[in-house]
Design a protein around this motif. Sequence first.
Motif, PDB file in Angstrom:
ATOM      1  N   TRP A1308       1.100  -0.835   0.352  1.00 16.37           N
ATOM      2  CA  TRP A1308       0.027   0.050  -0.141  1.00 16.37           C
ATOM      3  C   TRP A1308       0.644   1.186   0.113  1.00 16.37           C
ATOM      4  CZ3 TRP A1308      -2.484  -2.363   4.949  1.00 16.37           C
ATOM      5  CH2 TRP A1308      -3.042  -3.154   4.666  1.00 16.37           C
ATOM      6  N   LEU A1309       0.701   2.363  -0.926  1.00 20.17           N
ATOM      7  CA  LEU A1309       1.020   4.004  -0.592  1.00 20.17           C
ATOM      8  C   LEU A1309       0.580   4.180   0.403  1.00 20.17           C
ATOM      9  CD1 LEU A1309       3.223   4.993  -2.603  1.00 20.17           C
ATOM     10  CD2 LEU A1309       1.136   5.937  -4.080  1.00 20.17           C
ATOM     11  N   LEU A1310       0.882   5.195   1.259  1.00 23.35           N
ATOM     12  CA  LEU A1310       0.567   5.854   2.171  1.00 23.35           C
ATOM     13  C   LEU A1310       1.084   6.744   1.574  1.00 23.35           C
ATOM     14  CD1 LEU A1310       1.489   3.714   5.095  1.00 23.35           C
ATOM     15  CD2 LEU A1310      -0.106   3.475   3.444  1.00 23.35           C
ATOM     16  N   LEU A1311       0.547   8.500   1.840  1.00 25.94           N
ATOM     17  CA  LEU A1311       0.628   8.853   1.935  1.00 25.94           C
ATOM     18  C   LEU A1311       1.220  10.220   3.228  1.00 25.94           C
ATOM     19  CD1 LEU A1311       0.469   9.640  -0.988  1.00 25.94           C
ATOM     20  CD2 LEU A1311       0.280  11.897  -1.298  1.00 25.94           C
ATOM     21  N   GLU A1312       2.513  11.196   3.705  1.00 28.96           N
ATOM     22  CA  GLU A1312       2.693  11.529   4.873  1.00 28.96           C
ATOM     23  C   GLU A1312       1.748  13.009   5.092  1.00 28.96           C
ATOM     24  OE1 GLU A1312       5.978  12.325   8.331  1.00 28.96           O
ATOM     25  OE2 GLU A1312       6.322  12.252   6.141  1.00 28.96           O
ATOM     26  N   SER A1313       1.168  13.127   5.993  1.00 29.61           N
ATOM     27  CA  SER A1313       0.019  14.725   6.366  1.00 29.61           C
ATOM     28  C   SER A1313       0.576  15.585   5.493  1.00 29.61           C
ATOM     29  CB  SER A1313      -0.874  14.547   6.951  1.00 29.61           C
ATOM     30  OG  SER A1313       0.331  14.806   7.857  1.00 29.61           O
ATOM     31  N   ASP A1314       1.726  16.285   6.349  1.00 28.84           N
ATOM     32  CA  ASP A1314       1.851  17.411   5.772  1.00 28.84           C
ATOM     33  C   ASP A1314       3.507  18.060   4.629  1.00 28.84           C
ATOM     34  OD1 ASP A1314       0.475  18.114   7.491  1.00 28.84           O
ATOM     35  OD2 ASP A1314       2.058  17.852   8.941  1.00 28.84           O
ATOM     36  N   SER A1315       3.653  16.408   4.742  1.00 31.57           N
ATOM     37  CA  SER A1315       5.175  16.663   4.145  1.00 31.57           C
ATOM     38  C   SER A1315       4.973  16.024   2.303  1.00 31.57           C
ATOM     39  CB  SER A1315       6.631  15.620   4.018  1.00 31.57           C
ATOM     40  OG  SER A1315       6.146  14.518   4.162  1.00 31.57           O
ATOM     41  N   ASN A1316       3.358  15.174   2.117  1.00 30.00           N
ATOM     42  CA  ASN A1316       3.123  14.365   1.128  1.00 30.00           C
ATOM     43  C   ASN A1316       4.359  13.491   0.335  1.00 30.00           C
ATOM     44  OD1 ASN A1316       1.134  15.487   0.728  1.00 30.00           O
ATOM     45  ND2 ASN A1316       1.217  17.447  -0.664  1.00 30.00           N
ATOM     46  N   ALA A1339      10.271   3.631   3.394  1.00 32.67           N
ATOM     47  CA  ALA A1339       9.886   5.110   2.634  1.00 32.67           C
ATOM     48  C   ALA A1339      10.821   5.529   0.848  1.00 32.67           C
ATOM     49  CB  ALA A1339      11.464   6.126   3.124  1.00 32.67           C
ATOM     50  N   ILE A1340       9.842   6.166   0.226  1.00 28.91           N
ATOM     51  CA  ILE A1340      10.231   6.814  -0.880  1.00 28.91           C
ATOM     52  C   ILE A1340      10.754   7.434  -1.318  1.00 28.91           C
ATOM     53  CG2 ILE A1340       9.317   6.288  -3.120  1.00 28.91           C
ATOM     54  CD1 ILE A1340       6.420   4.693  -2.887  1.00 28.91           C
ATOM     55  N   SER A1341      11.654   7.695  -2.153  1.00 29.62           N
ATOM     56  CA  SER A1341      12.084   8.895  -2.476  1.00 29.62           C
ATOM     57  C   SER A1341      11.974   8.718  -3.978  1.00 29.62           C
ATOM     58  CB  SER A1341      13.884   8.781  -2.320  1.00 29.62           C
ATOM     59  OG  SER A1341      14.615   7.996  -3.137  1.00 29.62           O
ATOM     60  N   GLU A1342      11.584  10.355  -4.087  1.00 29.48           N
ATOM     61  CA  GLU A1342      12.234  10.682  -5.163  1.00 29.48           C
ATOM     62  C   GLU A1342      12.863  11.732  -6.308  1.00 29.48           C
ATOM     63  OE1 GLU A1342       7.645  12.261  -6.747  1.00 29.48           O
ATOM     64  OE2 GLU A1342       7.042  11.532  -4.606  1.00 29.48           O
ATOM     65  N   ASP A1343      13.332  11.170  -7.278  1.00 24.88           N
ATOM     66  CA  ASP A1343      14.036  12.005  -7.628  1.00 24.88           C
ATOM     67  C   ASP A1343      13.756  12.434  -9.806  1.00 24.88           C
ATOM     68  OD1 ASP A1343      15.901  11.206  -5.848  1.00 24.88           O
ATOM     69  OD2 ASP A1343      16.367   9.168  -6.526  1.00 24.88           O
ATOM     70  N   ALA A1344      14.229  13.410  -9.666  1.00 29.28           N
ATOM     71  CA  ALA A1344      13.755  14.416 -10.687  1.00 29.28           C
ATOM     72  C   ALA A1344      15.433  13.384 -12.144  1.00 29.28           C
ATOM     73  CB  ALA A1344      13.813  15.469 -11.160  1.00 29.28           C
ATOM     74  N   VAL A1345      14.238  13.696 -13.188  1.00 28.56           N
ATOM     75  CA  VAL A1345      15.550  12.979 -14.157  1.00 28.56           C
ATOM     76  C   VAL A1345      17.109  14.073 -14.221  1.00 28.56           C
ATOM     77  CG1 VAL A1345      16.192  12.122 -16.204  1.00 28.56           C
ATOM     78  CG2 VAL A1345      13.606  12.519 -15.813  1.00 28.56           C
ATOM     79  N   SER A1346      16.938  15.018 -13.997  1.00 24.42           N
ATOM     80  CA  SER A1346      18.072  15.820 -14.240  1.00 24.42           C
ATOM     81  C   SER A1346      18.663  16.134 -13.067  1.00 24.42           C
ATOM     82  CB  SER A1346      17.582  17.466 -14.612  1.00 24.42           C
ATOM     83  OG  SER A1346      17.379  17.569 -14.019  1.00 24.42           O
ATOM     84  N   SER A1347      19.201  15.229 -12.468  1.00 25.03           N
ATOM     85  CA  SER A1347      19.640  15.660 -10.538  1.00 25.03           C
ATOM     86  C   SER A1347      20.245  16.311 -10.590  1.00 25.03           C
ATOM     87  CB  SER A1347      20.559  13.844 -10.631  1.00 25.03           C
ATOM     88  OG  SER A1347      22.018  13.930 -11.089  1.00 25.03           O
ATOM     89  N   GLY A1348      20.727  17.193 -11.187  1.00 25.04           N
ATOM     90  CA  GLY A1348      21.709  18.393 -10.968  1.00 25.04           C
ATOM     91  C   GLY A1348      20.580  19.649  -9.750  1.00 25.04           C
ATOM     92  N   HIS A1349      19.187  19.062  -9.975  1.00 20.37           N
ATOM     93  CA  HIS A1349      19.133  20.123  -9.201  1.00 20.37           C
ATOM     94  C   HIS A1349      18.307  19.410  -8.094  1.00 20.37           C
ATOM     95  CE1 HIS A1349      17.866  23.474 -13.076  1.00 20.37           C
ATOM     96  NE2 HIS A1349      17.504  21.774 -13.624  1.00 20.37           N
ATOM     97  N   GLY A1350      18.120  20.423  -6.368  1.00 21.62           N
ATOM     98  CA  GLY A1350      17.595  19.356  -6.049  1.00 21.62           C
ATOM     99  C   GLY A1350      16.030  19.442  -6.105  1.00 21.62           C
ATOM    100  N   VAL A1351      15.889  18.738  -5.472  1.00 19.98           N
ATOM    101  CA  VAL A1351      14.291  18.082  -5.649  1.00 19.98           C
ATOM    102  C   VAL A1351      13.657  18.895  -4.010  1.00 19.98           C
ATOM    103  CG1 VAL A1351      12.315  16.503  -6.131  1.00 19.98           C
ATOM    104  CG2 VAL A1351      14.422  15.912  -6.877  1.00 19.98           C
ATOM    105  N   GLY A1352      12.467  19.578  -4.749  1.00 20.69           N
ATOM    106  CA  GLY A1352      11.692  20.991  -3.632  1.00 20.69           C
ATOM    107  C   GLY A1352      11.471  19.914  -3.629  1.00 20.69           C
ATOM    108  N   SER A1353      10.538  19.501  -1.647  1.00 17.02           N
ATOM    109  CA  SER A1353       9.122  19.068  -1.797  1.00 17.02           C
ATOM    110  C   SER A1353       7.717  19.065  -2.143  1.00 17.02           C
ATOM    111  CB  SER A1353       8.988  19.087  -0.242  1.00 17.02           C
ATOM    112  OG  SER A1353       8.659  20.200   0.246  1.00 17.02           O
ATOM    113  N   ALA A1354       7.500  20.653  -3.414  1.00 15.70           N
ATOM    114  CA  ALA A1354       7.046  21.149  -3.804  1.00 15.70           C
ATOM    115  C   ALA A1354       6.403  20.215  -4.681  1.00 15.70           C
ATOM    116  CB  ALA A1354       6.929  22.508  -3.871  1.00 15.70           C
ATOM    117  N   GLU A1355       7.449  19.934  -5.487  1.00 15.88           N
ATOM    118  CA  GLU A1355       7.254  19.028  -6.682  1.00 15.88           C
ATOM    119  C   GLU A1355       6.850  17.335  -6.678  1.00 15.88           C
ATOM    120  OE1 GLU A1355       9.768  18.968 -10.126  1.00 15.88           O
ATOM    121  OE2 GLU A1355      10.953  20.933  -9.411  1.00 15.88           O
TER     122      GLU A1355
END
Length: 1936
Positions: A1308-1316, A1339-1355
């Motif tokens: 099951w995939l769970l989303l944490e309430s404040d940080s998504n 925990a699942i970590s999400e990485d963007a394709v171009s790892s050059g940018h830090g992935v903000g939690s907003a994305e």
Amino acid sequence: MKWLQAPVRTSFDTKPAGLIPPDVSQGNRLKMHSQILCHGSSAAVAARRMRHILGAVLGRDGWMWRTHEVKLINTSSGNTVTIGEVSYKLKTSRNPELVPVKHISDSLPQTVVQHLRWIMQKDLLGQDVFLIGPPGPLRRSIAMQYLELTKREVEYVALSRDTTETDLKQRREIRSGTAFYIDQCAVRAATQGRVLVLEGLEKAERNVLPVLNNLLENREMQLEDGRFLMASERYDKLLQEHTKEELDTWKIVRVSEDFRVIALGLPVPKYKGNPLDPPLRSRFQARDVYYLPFKDQLELLYTAGPNIAAERVSQLLSLATTLCSQESSNLGLPDFPVDNLLPALLVLNAFPMLSSQQLVQRLYPYHSILGKEGRTAVEGVLGRFELLDGRRQPAPSAILSVTRTKDLEGRADVSLRVADKDVTFQVPAGIKETRPPNSSPTFIGTPSHARLMAEMMQSHMVKDVCLIGAKGCGKSVIAREFAEMLGYSIEPLMLYQDMTARDLLQQRCTLPNGDTAWRPSPLVSAAIEGKLLLLDGIHRVNLGTLAVLSRLLHDRELDLYDGTRLLRSDRYQTLKEQLQLSDQQLQERSIFPIHPSFRVLALAEPPVVGASSSSSSSSRGQQQWLGPELLTMFLYHTVTPMARAEEMDLIQGLTRGVPKEAAEQLLHLTHSLREANDPTAQSLASSLSTRQLLRICRRLSQYPEESVAHAVNKACLSRFLPSLARASLQKSLANGSLQDPPDPAERTRDLSCSIKDGVLTIGNVSAPVFSAAEKMKVPDVLFYDNPQHLMVMEDMLKDFLLGEHLLLVGNQGVGKNKIVDRFLHLLNRPREYLQLHRDTTVQTLTLQPSVRDGIIMYEDSPLVKAVKQGHILVIDEADKAPTNVTCILKTLVESGEMILADGRRIISDPREAEGRPNSVVMHPDFRMLVLANRPGFPFLGNDFFGALGDIFSCHAVDNPKPQAELAMLKQYGPDVPDATLRKLVAAFGDLRSMADQGTITYPYSTREVVNIVKHLQKFPGEGLANVVRNVFDFDSYNKDTREVLIEALHRHGIPIGAKPSSVKLAKELPLPEVTMTGYWTINQVGNARRKLLCPTETRPIDVKGPVFLRVQGYPCSRQESRALSFSEEKAHWQIPMNEVNIICDVATKDDVLYVATCNPVSLYSMKERGETIQCMELYDVFPRTISGVWQPFVTVAPLGSPLDGQVVLHEEQSNTVLHLDMVTGAVRRLLLSPDTDQPAPKVSNWWSSKEQQGGHKMCHDFAHKNWLLFYKEDGNQLEVLDVLEGRVHAISLPINLKSVHLVAEDRWLLLESDSNKKFLLTKPMHMAADDSGVCQLHAISEDAVSSGHGVGSAELSVPQMLSCEQLPNENLSAALDQKIISPNRVLADSGSFARVVVGFPDLVSPNEVYSFKRPVDLSAMKGAESGAHVLLRGGLRSGTPKRDNCVGLLSANQVVRALPPSKVPLRDVYPKDVTPPMTAAYLEVTDLNSKKVKYIPVPRSAAVSPYTGWLSKVSESDVLLAALGSGGVVTVDMGGYVRLWETGSDTLQRSLMEWRNMIGSEDGRPIQITIQKDSNLDVTAPKHGKIDANNAPHVGGNQWAGGTGGRDTAGLGGKGGPYRLDAGHKVYQVSQAEKDAVPEEVRRAAREMGEKAFKERLKEIDMSEYDAATYERFSNAVARQVQSLRIILDSLQAKGRERQWLKNQSLGDLDDAKIIDGLTGEKAIYKRRAELDPELGSPQQKPKRLRVLVDVSGSMYRFNGVDGRLERSMEAVCMVMEALESYENKFKYDIVGHSGDGYDIELVRADKAPKNNKERLKVMKNMHAHSQFCMSGDYTLEGTDASIKELAREEADEHFVVVLSDANLERYGIRPERFAEVLTSDPQVNAFAVFIGSLGDQAERLQKTLPAGRSFVAMDTKQIPQILQQIFTSTMLSNA
């Protein structure tokens, strides 16, 4: 010679001889003679004294008259008769046998002497006389007395409606090949100087008697054979100048100076008949011969009854006189038969203990012939003369013994037990041996029948008897038993309506040498042989025909057509003695005695009280036949219906093995129907006659497992009863707890039909197969077995084996003939076939006469052949023949006897036939199978079932049920696609039920469907929509019917009228390129923070309940959407929900849809293709309000197998979990955690504008595996509910949850309430109870394709939908454009159209995320207010909606979501100049296969709840969405409208193909007609041909390439070329649509013309256009009902005007009955059809009287907003006014309102029906205004009561009151029972109540207490006009 004086007699000890009944023996008579002579002189003295004393007392009545004395003086010059001072000289007669004898009584009443004196005066003057007076034998007897006194010969003619001039003047007879003229009575009388007595002038048809005018006036007449009759004076003058020879050569014949005419007639108009022709009337002198004055009559009666107290005699006479008075005839009472008092007193004399009231009932059966008022009037008179003594004195109870009288021939001694005395008396008896009572094995005596027979014995002593009783109540059986007891042979004579006097007395026939002769009828031979003549059905025969018998019945004398006379035996003896002739000599003079034992026993059905005898009703055989004339002919006995106990004994006696319980139920039902005073119940009871009950019981004793209800429904043909009667029957069955069990298994049992070893088995019934001699007569027919027809055949076989004749009734085209032919084919029985039609006559049914060599020969009809050879006679279309014709089948079926036209007779008993010549023995195998259409509209046949239904065993044949029909059509069209057949079956099923309800008039049948399927089978290319027109083009000119039909066909998706080009699919836009946007990595290793263990605990759940709630079914009016155009939408329908309700969830499982609503909470379930919607209301479980404002919000989870059909409902605020069973209605509450028992909810609510703490959520992705997951937003616990095991596993988490997505059963995939942040929870597959298994959290970590940018939690994406299954591999490859096999999940969020996570959740390596990104994030779009709710919503839409309408269709590789119009790129979807339609939402379909996205508009909902702010929280668009099991999605909009959508592109392609095939491929090519002929030029070697450089078109010629129609060269349509070559000549083809279109200017002109006419009309009636529009609104709503009512009215009018046969015409069709007259050269031997004028003297047909009583009370106005009841009532009123327009002569109606202001608010007056729309609108406006401004209160009851009373006082054919009211009677304290009493208070007035559905089940409860068929509940006000139409058709029009 003695002289006789007629003084007033004072001594009561003598009897005048003339009054001694004809049967008193000779010896007694002589004794009386001597008595009278002794007393003569003293009597005269006493009389003078008496006159003196009584003169003062009695006043001037008759006592003061001078007495005339009759003297006979002998002188040498001849005898003279003197009456008073008038003398007449007697002459010796040439034919003394023609002089009447024994008519003069020894003491003549004074009045009679006066009449005789007057006749003598007229005779001396040479004038003809007309004796006019009331019916009875008195006038004839006076005429005969006069002729006996003056010794004149008599020629007597009884005129009837069949008398023609040949019967009066001359008739031709053939003697040895030559036609001779034989003089008839008038000519004989004139030439021989006899007296012509014409009786019954009012019976003869108008144009017959004027033949005699000249003979009466000038005594001259031209004869057909050239002779001329001339008056005696002129003849004698001529004789002085010419010799007799000369006059003879001139054919002049002298009319004797002694010729006189005495006419006897009734006064018309008072009595029925034709009035006298003025010229004829002027030639007669009239004399009123009224009943004898009181005193004369009294004196006669005293002598007849010496044992009776004088007072009783005078009371009876007073009664008779009163009932003959003018006043009583003004009341409509028929005259009392005064002449019958005499025989009645003879009965009373033998039985002084008999009560007078019973006696009166026999003379004047007032219970049967009079209505309520008449009965009370008669009983009043009876009371006045103290004759109401029926209670006191006992009736005779039984016959004790019958024995032959020793010394007298033809008499029997009968002993009766009366009270406790036994009385013995003599009655006539037959020639056979008498038989003691109750000794017959086939006759079961019952006390009431024993009493009846005893009473018949008493009447039989003195006079002929008539038995009156309903059909099937045992009249014939009683008559037969009565006859056998007295040793009579019975001569049955079945009477029918067009029977002529000839059929009754003598018919013409030819002798073998071709001479014409007269054959005596059975009636005559019975009279001569002394049999008991059984006249069966005297209620059918026309009165004018029966009159012929009156002389036979009164005087026992009869004159026949060939000059034969039948005399009463004692008159015959006297004549024989006076003339000293032997029997032989008298027979040579054709005089025969009537046997002294001869008696007539008539059988009749009860007269219909109050029925007019007009032509329209007489065609149905129901009329008031028992008039004053018939009353004088018989003594009447009524066969009363048996008591229940008696009937029970009878049934058990005659059917031995009948189950007792069943018989009792049956009798209970029958008697409850018989005792109801409701006409519908009565008519039902008539189909359950004793005969029919015996048939049912015979069958039950053979097949005890059958249900009684089935038998009753079969006997009443309930399938074809009018809807009201059917309801009434069902209700009676329910009251007797006799309902059929609902038919699940028993009905669908597989019936098979097989023949093994010569035994046929259908279902459970077997019968031996017949070995037929005539093979070619056994039918053989193409028949596809289907269960329903097999069931009918099984039923038929049961009855066939019981020896019944069968009647099959059904609509056209349901396979009646097929079933019968198949049935006979299986039984191997030869059949004879008779088709009946309008012109069938009794003769054609039995024999076909033809003439060969001058001799008449009779060909046997199929009926006679079948009887002789034992074949099965199939009678088709039995309802087309007049019922009076088919009646003759009754004796054939009942007693196995029937008399044929050639004098042969069919006899069933071979023993009886032995001694009789001319008999045809009925073969034991003979059977009849009769087929008829159902009674009533639109067949308008005659009601065969009504007339003869109870002699046959009836079977209703219906169209096959859908399954059976489908199976059958598959056999007719094996290649027709199933979908097509299903649509056809469904559409026709719909049309049939509409025909049953009366919305359309034609009942579409299986025959039509079969024809359509045959066509489709042979020409598959033609579209269904075209082929169905073969059936429906009949209706194409009737606008209303056409609309109904098209709507019905469209509802089932038959695209009639659609063009192949009208495809409206949504526009496809390209998807953005797919890009790989990142990785998801599941962190397996690392520190413990990343991998967490979550403890679980397991506990059982607590179950409360069950509570059983009602599951209500509503009909689902599913509409196919692809009728006129093709779009993604497949079907749609409306959920029956309240308009304030709010839809809050949709779920599907397989093909079942569940919809939950939350205000109040209820759950609807329906199948995708189902007929019904089940609804369970849960507002008792979720109380409306807690702390005033709490509103529930529910989610549905349908469970899987083994819990199919069960649902878990979760309420999010209170975390209530309910388990519902939609089948049984059980509701259980599941408590997940023991502590949380309903926490008090916070005041803030989910629909308030403040954001609040999270609710509880349920994940039901795996509900089909019966487990669910619950969590609370921002909570840290998961609860897994296992429904099957009844356990909860609670999992505690280290994080606070935002949402949970079940990716797989164990992940099951769970989303944490404040940080998504995302976490993956893995759990062991099966948690055992003891092992509290550990769940791991990754925990699942999400990485963007171009790892050059830090992935903000907003994305971090927040998934709105995450699939729980993976895409199939080929879909995955197609989506990503690369071949790939991997686990994957589809995810949708607001920022992309779709994302595919490859490898998730099973692979540990980083999972690639591929996205189809949106140009603009959905959440960033401003959710502009959608739809109509802009004003209301204001700023409410701040919170996020509860439902993300997003589903993934993995098989179609699509993601579908519902978006509000504001988030849709409308610019791209619609062209610039097109305004987008108003929609509830758009379905965004993202197709990952074709990489397209399309937006499908969802139409706006019709009704929207006022709680809009609340709605906006449920979903951001106005619809909810769910995936369908069958592929595609379902949307439910906020108004409860369900729509099914097909989104997958492959399925759409397929459906479009099917749709196009259904329309048919009109590809627009012109059709060519090709005639193939050989051109005789051989085909040489094929070649390409020359190529024309200019490429001009070439046709034929064998040289150019690219031509058309040639030989050898390449081209189109030729012969023998090598290949087709089209040289590209462009064919400019006009498209079909363009061809069909009408030029615009023509259309415009038509439109303008219509508008202009409309405005003119408005101007004429001065109505504004606004008013016209208002009126149209009401009028259009009921246009359909008005139309169908008018159709029915028209056809009834047409039926009423159906033409009748007129006989004796000089042109027309040859009348078979007159073939011989034709041989002899008659002219008037034809018959033709013409409109029959109503009989004169018959009452005028009055219009039917209707009153509509409408409710215009305040509540109507108040609740109009809720259910439109006032408007519907206005529509109903509009319907009545429009439908009855221009039928004012048939219907007189008025409309009255009732409200709190009173109950007689006049809306329409009966004499001023509104003429045009304006007046009608005014009526409706009045209704509206009144209900707006009136006082409150309810006068329904008083209004109904007053209306019924008022109408009952009016003169009309029938009275109807229809009450429209809303059912809140209880509020005003009115008890329903009281209302029921009022409705049925007057049997003359048919009252109906229509209740407008009200709160709760009030109206339904009411209906249960009201009489069935009299009250209707319109739950939906739309039904009101429909119900009114039903009432009209089933009652008013059923017998119009």
